[in-house]
Design a protein around this motif. Structure first.
Motif, PDB file in Angstrom:
ATOM      1  N   ASN A  44     -13.470  -8.113 -17.874  1.00 15.53           N
ATOM      2  CA  ASN A  44     -14.118  -7.076 -17.060  1.00 15.53           C
ATOM      3  C   ASN A  44     -14.637  -7.615 -15.722  1.00 15.53           C
ATOM      4  N   ASN A  45     -13.929  -8.554 -15.152  1.00 15.75           N
ATOM      5  CA  ASN A  45     -14.303  -9.136 -13.872  1.00 15.75           C
ATOM      6  C   ASN A  45     -13.020  -9.364 -13.076  1.00 15.75           C
ATOM      7  N   GLY A  46     -12.701  -8.400 -12.211  1.00 17.62           N
ATOM      8  CA  GLY A  46     -11.464  -8.518 -11.455  1.00 17.62           C
ATOM      9  C   GLY A  46     -11.302  -7.368 -10.478  1.00 17.62           C
ATOM     10  N   TRP A  47     -10.133  -6.711 -10.526  1.00 19.65           N
ATOM     11  CA  TRP A  47      -9.803  -5.664  -9.565  1.00 19.65           C
ATOM     12  C   TRP A  47      -9.115  -4.493 -10.258  1.00 19.65           C
ATOM     13  N   ILE A  48      -9.343  -3.313  -9.710  1.00 20.42           N
ATOM     14  CA  ILE A  48      -8.548  -2.153 -10.072  1.00 20.42           C
ATOM     15  C   ILE A  48      -7.969  -1.589  -8.772  1.00 20.42           C
ATOM     16  N   GLU A  49      -7.080  -0.628  -8.872  1.00 18.12           N
ATOM     17  CA  GLU A  49      -6.579   0.071  -7.694  1.00 18.12           C
ATOM     18  C   GLU A  49      -6.900   1.546  -7.835  1.00 18.12           C
ATOM     19  N   ALA A  50      -7.396   2.126  -6.733  1.00 17.61           N
ATOM     20  CA  ALA A  50      -7.803   3.530  -6.775  1.00 17.61           C
ATOM     21  C   ALA A  50      -7.551   4.178  -5.424  1.00 17.61           C
ATOM     22  N   ARG A  61     -12.881  -3.911  -6.120  1.00 20.94           N
ATOM     23  CA  ARG A  61     -13.539  -4.937  -6.953  1.00 20.94           C
ATOM     24  C   ARG A  61     -14.154  -4.286  -8.172  1.00 20.94           C
ATOM     25  N   TRP A  62     -13.850  -4.854  -9.339  1.00 20.64           N
ATOM     26  CA  TRP A  62     -14.331  -4.305 -10.609  1.00 20.64           C
ATOM     27  C   TRP A  62     -15.112  -5.380 -11.355  1.00 20.64           C
ATOM     28  N   LYS A  63     -16.348  -5.072 -11.711  1.00 20.68           N
ATOM     29  CA  LYS A  63     -17.169  -6.001 -12.472  1.00 20.68           C
ATOM     30  C   LYS A  63     -18.105  -5.187 -13.348  1.00 20.68           C
ATOM     31  N   SER A  64     -17.553  -4.664 -14.426  1.00 19.27           N
ATOM     32  CA  SER A  64     -18.308  -3.768 -15.290  1.00 19.27           C
ATOM     33  C   SER A  64     -17.675  -3.712 -16.662  1.00 19.27           C
ATOM     34  N   ALA A  65     -18.505  -3.548 -17.663  1.00 15.00           N
ATOM     35  CA  ALA A  65     -18.011  -3.435 -19.037  1.00 15.00           C
ATOM     36  C   ALA A  65     -17.695  -1.985 -19.405  1.00 15.00           C
ATOM     37  N   GLU A  66     -17.839  -1.068 -18.446  1.00 16.10           N
ATOM     38  CA  GLU A  66     -17.509   0.329 -18.716  1.00 16.10           C
ATOM     39  C   GLU A  66     -16.026   0.473 -19.014  1.00 16.10           C
ATOM     40  N   SER A  67     -15.705   1.424 -19.855  1.00 18.80           N
ATOM     41  CA  SER A  67     -14.308   1.693 -20.158  1.00 18.80           C
ATOM     42  C   SER A  67     -13.635   2.321 -18.946  1.00 18.80           C
ATOM     43  N   ILE A  68     -12.450   1.836 -18.601  1.00 21.33           N
ATOM     44  CA  ILE A  68     -11.741   2.343 -17.433  1.00 21.33           C
ATOM     45  C   ILE A  68     -10.254   2.364 -17.732  1.00 21.33           C
ATOM     46  N   ALA A  69      -9.568   3.420 -17.299  1.00 26.48           N
ATOM     47  CA  ALA A  69      -8.138   3.552 -17.549  1.00 26.48           C
ATOM     48  C   ALA A  69      -7.492   4.292 -16.390  1.00 26.48           C
ATOM     49  N   VAL A  70      -6.180   4.163 -16.293  1.00 26.63           N
ATOM     50  CA  VAL A  70      -5.436   4.886 -15.273  1.00 26.63           C
ATOM     51  C   VAL A  70      -5.681   6.390 -15.431  1.00 26.63           C
ATOM     52  N   ASN A  71      -5.860   7.070 -14.293  1.00 31.74           N
ATOM     53  CA  ASN A  71      -6.147   8.511 -14.211  1.00 31.74           C
ATOM     54  C   ASN A  71      -7.586   8.870 -14.503  1.00 31.74           C
TER      55      ASN A  71
END
Length: 334
Positions: A44-50, A61-71
């Motif tokens: 849970n320490n990296g990158w997403i694209e949005a 930049r992503w640094k969170s334990a929250e659940s995250i998924a495409v869409n």
């Protein structure tokens, strides 16, 4: 009495700090396109694209334990000085759960991937915690009530416009809503009280970001009023940032007020806002606080009988004005 030299030094310091401080742009409701690198450095320490509004698709930049998924949808902060996009969750609006579908088509609205033709229809479906996404285009509204706790987010305020010409109120809020990246414009010619946005709901807070709110009432009779935004309930507070409020009235009309807090027990904050009222830029008739932080008051007019407006603002001349209590002002000229 504060010495003029001191106020000049304070003004110069404030200008210097303001020049160095670049507040991040808040971009709500960004559609997640990839989570492949969300644990690039560690779990849970990296990158997403949005898709980040007008900035299009970005690496965030992503640094969170929250659940995250495409869409899914997330809120993003953009730090222009560092050219950094950062996911914003803890302590803020948090992730907005979605079921896919992206942004609505032109002139449409969307809740969790389902499109609706009008805001009037969308609010009948929305429940507290939902976010209504508004596509580009002009959306016609007539006294639409946004349910308490429901958010309303457009693409940007120049391209997502809510227009009202048929009723004396454009948009009502009940508190607990986040309203961003849109315009609400009411244009009428009526001998009545006209409000572009009317905030009700006791002991609640509505937040506005990057909005343009205008009420133009051309009527010239003795019963004509124009309020861009009026809050009128006990404990209903307004927090606004990077917004513009404008109100105009025909000659002979009673008053035009850009920001009108008529309730009691409220605590309002306006940051980086521009206010332009034909009669008053701000009217604060209640007995609780309104803090101005780096605002522009086009006419420099404040109705504050209880001396509850504090902070600082600049006028069209560029001079800096301090409000230590009520309407007692100190500018760089003393």
């Amino acid at each position: 009495m504060i010495h003029p030299d001191l106020t000049q030094e304070i003004a110069r310091l404030a200008d210097s700090l303001h020049a160095k401080f670049s507040p991040p742009e808040f971009i709500p409701g960004c559609l997640v396109k990839s989570v492949a690198d969300k644990s690039l450095y560690a779990t849970n320490n990296g990158w997403i694209e949005a898709v980040c509004g007008k900035h299009n698709q970005q690496r965030v930049r992503w640094k969170s334990a929250e659940s995250i998924a495409v869409n899914d949808y997330v809120d993003v902060l953009y730090f222009a000085d560092r050219r950094l996009f950062e996911a914003y969750g803890i302590g803020g609006a948090g992730a907005i759960a979605g079921t896919g579908g992206g942004w609505p088509n032109t002139g449409k609205l969307m809740i969790s991937g389902v499109e609706y033709d009008t805001l009037a229809v969308a609010v009948t479906v929305a429940v507290a915690g939902d976010t209504i996404l508004a596509g580009v285009g002009t959306h016609v509204i007539s006294d639409v009530a946004l349910p308490a706790g429901v958010n309303l987010v457009g693409v940007d305020r120049d391209n997502t416009i809510f227009s009202c010409t048929a009723t004396a109120i454009g948009l009502r809020t009940g508190g607990g809503s986040y309203i961003a990246n849109l315009s609400v414009i009411l244009v009428r010619n009526e001998n009545t009280i006209e409000r572009a946005v009317y905030c009700l709901g006791t002991f609640a807070t509505d937040e506005f970001f990057n909005c343009y709110i205008e009420c133009a009432n051309a009527n010239t009779n003795s019963g004509a009023y124009a309020y861009a935004l009026q809050a009128n309930a006990t404990g209903h507070s307004i927090k606004a940032a990077q917004c513009e409020f404008k109100a105009t009235i025909g000659a002979g009309g009673v008053e035009a007020i850009a920001f009108f807090q008529n309730g009691t027990a409220s605590s309002d904050v306006l940051r980086n806002c521009k206010l332009d009222g034909g009669t008053y830029d701000i009217s604060k008739v209640g007995t609780t606080s309104l803090i101005l932080d780096d605002c522009i008051l086009v006419n420099g007019t404040i109705l504050d009988p209880n001396s509850k407006v504090t902070g600082w603002y600049s006028g069209t001349t560029g001079s800096l004005n301090f409000l230590y209590s009520g309407i007692y002002r100190y500018g760089p000229d003393g």
